[in-house]
Every structure is written in C-alpha cells, then in structure tokens.
Design a protein around this motif. Sequence first.
Motif: not given
Length: 413
Positions: A109-127
């Motif tokens: 299945i080909d999609l008629p739009f682009s897709v980007e998958v992100f792995a964000f660096a910092d959401e937790e705010g721990v460091r």
Amino acid sequence: MIDWGARAESLLNDLAACSEPGPGVTRLPFTPEHRAAIDLLKTHMETLGLSVALDDAGTLIGRLEGPPGSKTLLTGSHQDSVREGGAYDGIMGVVLPLMALAKLRSERIDLPFSVEVFAFADEEGVRFPTALIGSRALAGTFDASVLSMKDSQGVTLRDAMAAFGLNPEKIGTLARDPGDVIGFVETHIEQGPVLEHADEAIGVVTAICGIERHQIEVIGETGHAGTLPMTGRRDALVGAAAVVAEVDRLGQSIPDLRATVGAFDVEPNVVNAVPRRVRMTAEFRSPDDRTRCDAGKALHRFVREQALRRNLTINVQKTYSQVAQPCDVDLSRRLTLTTTGAGAQGLALPSGATHDASAMADLCPIAMLFVRCREGVSHKPEEFASADDMGLAISALAGFLTSIERQTNLADD
C-alpha cells in the motif's frame, strides 16, 4: 500472517537495553544511552526504506517520502525515560508507527502523502528542568533561554547538546510550516487504569488535560506541645490539613478534575512543638480549562477563609498554568473508526498527563491513541503493554493512514 505486536515487543526489548545500569530503564537525553537508542532506531528506519536525519533539537526523524508536493502526516513520541522507568512510556509511540508503516509496506500500500516518525529527545524533563524541546522546536515555540539551564552535574543544556553533535543555536530554524502538515498523531500507553477497567486494549484521547499549580505557605506560631493550651493555638499544620482536605474534596466532587497535594514540608517538624510553618503545593488537572480554573479560584477562596478562621497567615500563589489541548475532531473520528475496525469499542478518554502532542498542537491538529498498560502502571520497571494490545494498535494506525489515503486532501474532506 506477521505478528506485528510481537515484532514491536522484540524491538522494545532491544531498546530497553539502551539504559543506565540498574532497575528498569533510565535513558536521559544527550547521553550514551540516548545515542544507542537512536542508532538502533536509525537502523530499523533505514531497513524500512525511510530517510533518516537527526535535527539540532536531538529529534530523530524517519521520513517516508510521498508524491511531490504532497503534505506530511507527523507521528511519533519521545525516546527518553524517567529514572528507573519502564520500557514502553514514550518509546512505544515511536515503534508502533514504524510497525504500521512496515505493515502497509508488506501489503504493498502506497500513501499519497509523506509520513514522518519522530523520536523526540526530551519529554520527561528529568535531566534538565525543561521539557518538550523537540516538539516545541517544530511548533516554533522553543524558548532559547532554557539552553542555559543546568543538570545536576552543572552541565548546561547548550553544552550537552553540543557534545552530542548538535548545534543548539539553530533550533530556532526548525519550525515547520503549518500549511505543509496534515496533523500529528501520538501513540502512548495510557498510564492509568481506565482501559484495563473497561477491558479495552486501545482508546482514543479526547483532550490533553490543562494543568495549574499553586504554592501555598501556611504561617502560624510555634510553642511547647505540652504547655501551649489548645484554645487559641495558631497551628500551621492544622490549617494546612484543612487545605489538603479541601483539595481532595474538590477532586472528589467535581467531574473531570484531578486534584493533588504533592509536596508538603513542615517546620520545625519535631514531635514536641506546635508547627509554625507549612509549605505545600496543590495541582489541578482537567480536560476543561474552565473546570480547572474554577477549582483554583475555589482553593484561593477557601485559603482566605481558613486564614481568618484560624488566625493564620496563608499565602497562596498560582505558579504554573498550561491550557488544555483538545484533540482534533476529524483526526479523532478517523482514529475511532479504525480502532473499531480493528476490533476495539472506540472508547474515548482524556489524558491526564502531558505529551509531546500538547506542544505540537501549536503547529497542527493533533490526535492520540492510548494503549492499555497493565494495572495502569507507568514510570516504574513493571510498566507493561502486551504484544496483542500493541498489535491491535498497529492495525488501528495502519487503518488510520489508509483512511487518509481514501481522502487524499484532508483539508478538503
């Protein structure tokens, strides 16, 4: 038949090994553990035929290119964890969209739009005492002043990012054009027991709760616990206890409100002296901003009444406020239809926790898919989502993508 949930579980187990030694998963931003995780994800993304880049906010981006001039659907979540956390919070929301793309690829299945998958660096705010760096950068709301913030070792965020091979001075250039984006869809474990109590594997988020926090200081007068008469005492702890009970009463009696006293400090905190001072916090969360704001106002009224009634000085100040972010109606409708198509009931529920989606809402429409976590546990090594539940979520995400395929221009739908 390919067991996509089992494949997700295998990759998540590999990613869980990208951790500091000790119980659970500890993977903080801009560390060797972070590097190991994105290297593993990069390899997997490239195997799927995605082009891969690391932006200057530390976000790993895997892009499936669509037809020339097509818009882009954004998805993903964060790679970082709390200290001694679990193997699913955040990172599962990176893995499952990748599996959904792999599923569509296997079905040709080909999609008629682009897709980007992100792995964000910092959401937790721990460091560092800030969070949502990558998502705010894309939304154009990043505050460069946080680059001077330091971790517990005295390392600034700016220096940590530079040592990771990034150029933090370029973060301001990462903002996306809203006109190029279809929306952002984040998948996450629920971090609560609602889905499990309903015997549902997945659910669709209606809104990310707004938050406000209040700092409260109760000042009375100390004295010897054995000699100071009860009549006329100015006991700061008794006044503070009344405030705690009121915060709980508000949370128990007002629908869709979460109310918590999370920090509490007593002086002089000895067994034989009347407490003279209490410092405490109160936090309210709700998917409805008016509900949350009304609770905060009610707390301030109650505090004034207690100060007069008990002859105490009570200072209360709202120290933080974040508005609720409702999920997009159309994206959520599509997600609900595909969850029911995958075999779920389409349960709708709010998110009490903040996610990268709350920052992405400043860029584009957002939607969220929740996956059941065992006993509602999160931020602990025992955190767990089953391969079967993740497989259902992958099917729902794949169906969601093809639902957009049937309506190639979402804006005109």
